[in-house]
Scaffold this motif. Structure first.
Motif, PDB file in Angstrom:
ATOM      1  N   SER A  54       0.818  -1.221   0.000  1.00  0.00           N
ATOM      2  CA  SER A  54       0.000   0.000   0.000  1.00  0.00           C
ATOM      3  C   SER A  54       0.847   1.265   0.000  1.00  0.00           C
ATOM      4  CB  SER A  54      -0.940  -0.001   1.209  1.00  0.00           C
ATOM      5  OG  SER A  54      -1.868  -1.059   1.138  1.00  0.00           O
ATOM      6  N   SER A  55       1.764   1.379   0.960  1.00  0.00           N
ATOM      7  CA  SER A  55       2.590   2.576   1.058  1.00  0.00           C
ATOM      8  C   SER A  55       3.533   2.699  -0.131  1.00  0.00           C
ATOM      9  CB  SER A  55       3.386   2.564   2.368  1.00  0.00           C
ATOM     10  OG  SER A  55       2.516   2.652   3.480  1.00  0.00           O
ATOM     11  N   LYS A  56       4.084   1.584  -0.566  1.00  0.00           N
ATOM     12  CA  LYS A  56       4.995   1.593  -1.711  1.00  0.00           C
ATOM     13  C   LYS A  56       4.271   2.077  -2.961  1.00  0.00           C
ATOM     14  CE  LYS A  56       7.936  -1.486  -4.478  1.00  0.00           C
ATOM     15  NZ  LYS A  56       8.398  -2.896  -4.643  1.00  0.00           N
ATOM     16  N   PHE A  57       3.074   1.604  -3.177  1.00  0.00           N
ATOM     17  CA  PHE A  57       2.290   2.036  -4.333  1.00  0.00           C
ATOM     18  C   PHE A  57       2.022   3.537  -4.277  1.00  0.00           C
ATOM     19  CE2 PHE A  57      -2.078   3.114  -5.719  1.00  0.00           C
ATOM     20  CZ  PHE A  57      -1.888   2.998  -7.091  1.00  0.00           C
ATOM     21  N   LEU A  58       1.567   4.030  -3.121  1.00  0.00           N
ATOM     22  CA  LEU A  58       1.244   5.446  -2.987  1.00  0.00           C
ATOM     23  C   LEU A  58       2.481   6.335  -3.042  1.00  0.00           C
ATOM     24  CD1 LEU A  58      -1.510   5.018  -0.279  1.00  0.00           C
ATOM     25  CD2 LEU A  58      -1.877   5.843  -2.612  1.00  0.00           C
ATOM     26  N   GLN A  59       3.637   5.797  -2.667  1.00  0.00           N
ATOM     27  CA  GLN A  59       4.886   6.554  -2.768  1.00  0.00           C
ATOM     28  C   GLN A  59       5.175   6.924  -4.219  1.00  0.00           C
ATOM     29  OE1 GLN A  59       6.586   7.981  -0.596  1.00  0.00           O
ATOM     30  NE2 GLN A  59       8.790   7.937  -0.964  1.00  0.00           N
ATOM     31  N   GLY A  60       4.811   6.067  -5.150  1.00  0.00           N
ATOM     32  CA  GLY A  60       5.055   6.316  -6.563  1.00  0.00           C
ATOM     33  C   GLY A  60       3.939   7.054  -7.268  1.00  0.00           C
ATOM     34  N   GLN A  61       2.900   7.444  -6.519  1.00  0.00           N
ATOM     35  CA  GLN A  61       1.758   8.102  -7.144  1.00  0.00           C
ATOM     36  C   GLN A  61       1.433   9.474  -6.572  1.00  0.00           C
ATOM     37  OE1 GLN A  61       0.153   6.970  -9.786  1.00  0.00           O
ATOM     38  NE2 GLN A  61       1.248   5.020  -9.877  1.00  0.00           N
ATOM     39  N   THR A  62       1.790   9.729  -5.327  1.00  0.00           N
ATOM     40  CA  THR A  62       1.320  10.941  -4.653  1.00  0.00           C
ATOM     41  C   THR A  62       2.472  11.862  -4.263  1.00  0.00           C
ATOM     42  OG1 THR A  62       1.339   9.903  -2.454  1.00  0.00           O
ATOM     43  CG2 THR A  62      -0.674   9.664  -3.777  1.00  0.00           C
ATOM     44  N   THR A  63       2.128  13.076  -3.840  1.00  0.00           N
ATOM     45  CA  THR A  63       3.135  14.112  -3.595  1.00  0.00           C
ATOM     46  C   THR A  63       3.779  14.048  -2.220  1.00  0.00           C
ATOM     47  OG1 THR A  63       1.451  15.665  -2.783  1.00  0.00           O
ATOM     48  CG2 THR A  63       1.946  15.704  -5.148  1.00  0.00           C
ATOM     49  N   CYS A  64       3.208  13.300  -1.284  1.00  0.00           N
ATOM     50  CA  CYS A  64       3.782  13.226   0.061  1.00  0.00           C
ATOM     51  C   CYS A  64       4.720  12.031   0.169  1.00  0.00           C
ATOM     52  CB  CYS A  64       2.682  13.152   1.118  1.00  0.00           C
ATOM     53  SG  CYS A  64       1.411  11.914   0.794  1.00  0.00           S
ATOM     54  N   ASP A  65       5.571  12.051   1.190  1.00  0.00           N
ATOM     55  CA  ASP A  65       6.585  11.009   1.360  1.00  0.00           C
ATOM     56  C   ASP A  65       6.068   9.940   2.315  1.00  0.00           C
ATOM     57  OD1 ASP A  65       8.833   9.462   1.692  1.00  0.00           O
ATOM     58  OD2 ASP A  65      10.203  11.154   1.859  1.00  0.00           O
ATOM     59  N   TRP A  66       5.776   8.775   1.755  1.00  0.00           N
ATOM     60  CA  TRP A  66       5.185   7.700   2.547  1.00  0.00           C
ATOM     61  C   TRP A  66       6.179   7.021   3.478  1.00  0.00           C
ATOM     62  CZ3 TRP A  66       0.100   6.436   3.142  1.00  0.00           C
ATOM     63  CH2 TRP A  66      -0.784   7.209   2.384  1.00  0.00           C
ATOM     64  N   ARG A  67       7.436   7.360   3.376  1.00  0.00           N
ATOM     65  CA  ARG A  67       8.407   6.861   4.355  1.00  0.00           C
ATOM     66  C   ARG A  67       8.178   7.504   5.718  1.00  0.00           C
ATOM     67  NH1 ARG A  67      13.630   8.218   0.739  1.00  0.00           N
ATOM     68  NH2 ARG A  67      12.401  10.146   0.670  1.00  0.00           N
ATOM     69  N   ASN A  68       7.430   8.612   5.733  1.00  0.00           N
ATOM     70  CA  ASN A  68       7.170   9.330   6.982  1.00  0.00           C
ATOM     71  C   ASN A  68       5.749   9.160   7.489  1.00  0.00           C
ATOM     72  OD1 ASN A  68       9.803  10.417   6.790  1.00  0.00           O
ATOM     73  ND2 ASN A  68       9.055  12.073   5.470  1.00  0.00           N
ATOM     74  N   ILE A  69       4.971   8.303   6.833  1.00  0.00           N
ATOM     75  CA  ILE A  69       3.574   8.103   7.222  1.00  0.00           C
ATOM     76  C   ILE A  69       3.424   6.705   7.806  1.00  0.00           C
ATOM     77  CG2 ILE A  69       1.182   8.060   6.425  1.00  0.00           C
ATOM     78  CD1 ILE A  69       2.090   9.855   4.076  1.00  0.00           C
ATOM     79  N   ASP A  70       2.871   6.631   9.010  1.00  0.00           N
ATOM     80  CA  ASP A  70       2.655   5.338   9.657  1.00  0.00           C
ATOM     81  C   ASP A  70       1.471   5.464  10.603  1.00  0.00           C
ATOM     82  OD1 ASP A  70       3.648   6.692  11.937  1.00  0.00           O
ATOM     83  OD2 ASP A  70       5.685   5.959  11.583  1.00  0.00           O
ATOM     84  N   THR A  71       1.318   4.529  11.511  1.00  0.00           N
ATOM     85  CA  THR A  71       0.165   4.542  12.405  1.00  0.00           C
ATOM     86  C   THR A  71       0.243   5.640  13.463  1.00  0.00           C
ATOM     87  OG1 THR A  71       1.248   2.835  13.748  1.00  0.00           O
ATOM     88  CG2 THR A  71      -0.351   2.095  12.087  1.00  0.00           C
ATOM     89  N   GLU A  72       1.322   6.425  13.479  1.00  0.00           N
ATOM     90  CA  GLU A  72       1.431   7.560  14.386  1.00  0.00           C
ATOM     91  C   GLU A  72       1.495   8.897  13.655  1.00  0.00           C
ATOM     92  OE1 GLU A  72       4.787   7.029  16.942  1.00  0.00           O
ATOM     93  OE2 GLU A  72       3.918   5.282  17.952  1.00  0.00           O
ATOM     94  N   HIS A  73       1.847   8.868  12.368  1.00  0.00           N
ATOM     95  CA  HIS A  73       2.052  10.111  11.620  1.00  0.00           C
ATOM     96  C   HIS A  73       1.139  10.147  10.397  1.00  0.00           C
ATOM     97  CE1 HIS A  73       5.820   9.429  13.842  1.00  0.00           C
ATOM     98  NE2 HIS A  73       5.837  10.743  13.967  1.00  0.00           N
TER      99      HIS A  73
END
Length: 347
Positions: A54-73
Motif C-alpha cells: 500500500s505505502s509503496k504504491f502510494l509513494q510512486g503516485q502521490t506528492t507526500c513522502d510515505w516513508r514518513n507516514i505510519d500509524t502515528e504520523h
C-alpha cells in the motif's frame, strides 16, 4: 444514505446536506460555539488502500513522502495527473501498517479511485472507494482532546499526528490540540456521535470549512480537479509536497516549477462583506481584476456567516497588488487577509 445519516436525520429532523455536501443540523446558523463542538463532515469521503504494498504504491503516485507516514504520523498530500495538476487532495492516515485511509472530498472519490485502480493492479494492494464505510467527524474546541480521549481511549500527540485502535483513526489538525478529525466505521459512528454529543454542541460542517479557510488549507473538489498544481495551494509550505521522495505521477512538472519556474498564481485568504446578499459562487468560479475581462484566479472554497464570506482563492500576485478583485457580475471586492503561515519570497 447509510445508517449514520439516517440516525442524524432522526436526531436533527431539520438537518440536510447543502451544496458541496456540507451537513447542517437545521438550527440557527449563528449559534454560539462551546468548549467542545462536533460536526458530521459530509463533504468528505474515503479511499481505502490495503495490502503489503500500500505505502509503496502510494509513494510512486502521490506528492507526500510515505516513508514518513505510519500509524502515528498522518500527512497532507495530493495525487496529480501527468501535467502536475491535482486530481485530488487528501489527508493520509493508517489503520494498520497495511491499511491506508485517504480522507478526501467526497465528490472526487469515485474518479480518483478509478484512476489509481488502473495502476495498482501491479502491486500487492487493492483500492476501493470506502466513502460508504467511514464517517468523518470533526471535533474542535478547548476540551476536544479531553472528550475524544474519554470516549475512544486514544488521542494524537501533535499536529498531523494520528492514533488508531485498528478501527477508529483520530488525526490532530492543529498545533494547539483543539481540532481533530475522527474517521469512524459507519457501524461505530452512531455510538461515538451519541457519546460526544452529550458533552458537545453539534454544529454545521461549514464551521469546519471555515476553520480550514482560517488555517489556509485549500482542498480540491470536483469543480477544481485538474486546475491547480500543488504549489498553487501552497502545499510546498504546509507539508503536502516532498521534493526528496523520488518520482511520482506529475513530479517532473511540479519539480520544474519549484526549481526553475516562477509561480504566477498561489493561494490567498480573503473576505467579502456581502451584507444580506447570498454568496452564490461555487468552487472553481473565476475572479477578475477591475474592468479586465481575463480571469486572474479561481475560488477554492468559501463560507458565509453573519453577512460576510471568508474564502480561499488562487490568484495572480499582480492582481492582489491591484486591490480590485471581484467575481463576474459582482461589485463586491475581495479584501485580502493574512495567511497563518509565511510564504517564502521565491513564491
Amino acid at each position: 444514505m447509510n445508517t449514520f445519516w439516517e440516525f442524524l436525520r432522526t436526531q436533527y429532523p431539520e438537518s440536510s446536506h447543502t451544496a458541496g455536501q456540507y451537513w447542517t443540523n437545521g438550527s440557527n446558523p449563528s449559534q454560539a460555539l462551546g468548549d467542545c463542538n462536533i460536526s458530521a463532515l459530509g463533504q468528505y469521503g474515503f479511499l481505502a488502500i490495503e495490502g503489503p504494498d500500500s505505502s509503496k504504491f502510494l509513494q510512486g503516485q502521490t506528492t507526500c513522502d510515505w516513508r514518513n507516514i505510519d500509524t502515528e504520523h498522518a500527512a497532507l498530500g495530493s495525487y496529480c495527473n501527468i501535467k502536475g495538476r491535482m486530481v485530488m487532495s487528501f489527508i493520509a492516515g493508517m489503520r494498520s501498517s497495511e491499511a491506508v485511509l485517504l480522507r478526501l472530498r467526497a465528490d472526487t472519490a469515485e474518479s480518483a479511485c478509478s484512476t489509481l485502480a488502473k495502476y495498482i493492479v501491479f502491486s500487492k494492494a487493492k483500492i476501493r472507494d470506502a466513502t460508504a464505510e467511514f464517517i468523518a467527524i470533526g471535533v474542535f474546541g478547548k476540551r476536544a482532546k479531553e472528550h475524544i480521549q474519554q470516549h475512544t481511549g486514544i488521542a494524537p500527540a501533535g499536529k498531523m499526528m494520528q492514533v488508531s485502535d485498528g478501527q477508529i483513526v483520530v488525526v490532530q489538525m492543529d498545533d494547539s490540540a483543539e481540532r481533530f478529525e475522527c474517521w469512524v466505521p459507519t457501524d461505530a459512528a452512531i455510538d461515538l456521535w451519541s457519546k460526544l454529543s452529550s458533552q458537545a454542541i453539534a454544529v454545521d460542517s461549514s464551521y469546519w470549512e471555515a476553520q480550514n479557510i482560517a488555517a489556509g488549507l485549500g482542498e480540491v473538489c470536483a469543480n477544481t480537479q485538474d486546475s491547480f498544481i500543488p504549489q498553487m495551494l501552497n502545499y510546498q509550505v504546509i507539508g503536502g509536497l516532498s521534493f526528496n521522495k523520488g518520482c511520482y505521477t506529475g513530479q517532473e512538472v511540479v519539480a520544474r516549477m519549484q526549481y526553475r519556474g516562477k509561480l504566477k498564481r498561489r493561494l490567498y485568504r480573503a473576505r467579502i462583506a456581502n451584507g444580506n446578499d447570498a454568496f452564490t459562487h461555487l468552487s472553481g468560479a473565476e475572479l477578475f481584476s477591475g474592468e479586465d475581462s481575463q480571469s486572474i484566479g479561481n475560488l477554492v472554497s468559501a463560507v458565509s456567516q453573519n453577512g460576510e464570506t471568508e474564502l480561499l482563492a488562487v490568484l495572480t500576485e499582480d492582481a492582489v497588488a491591484s486591490n480590485n478583485i471581484h467575481f463576474a457580475n459582482d461589485t463586491a471586492m475581495l479584501e485580502i487577509l493574512e495567511l497563518p503561515y509565511p510564504i517564502p519570497n521565491k513564491e
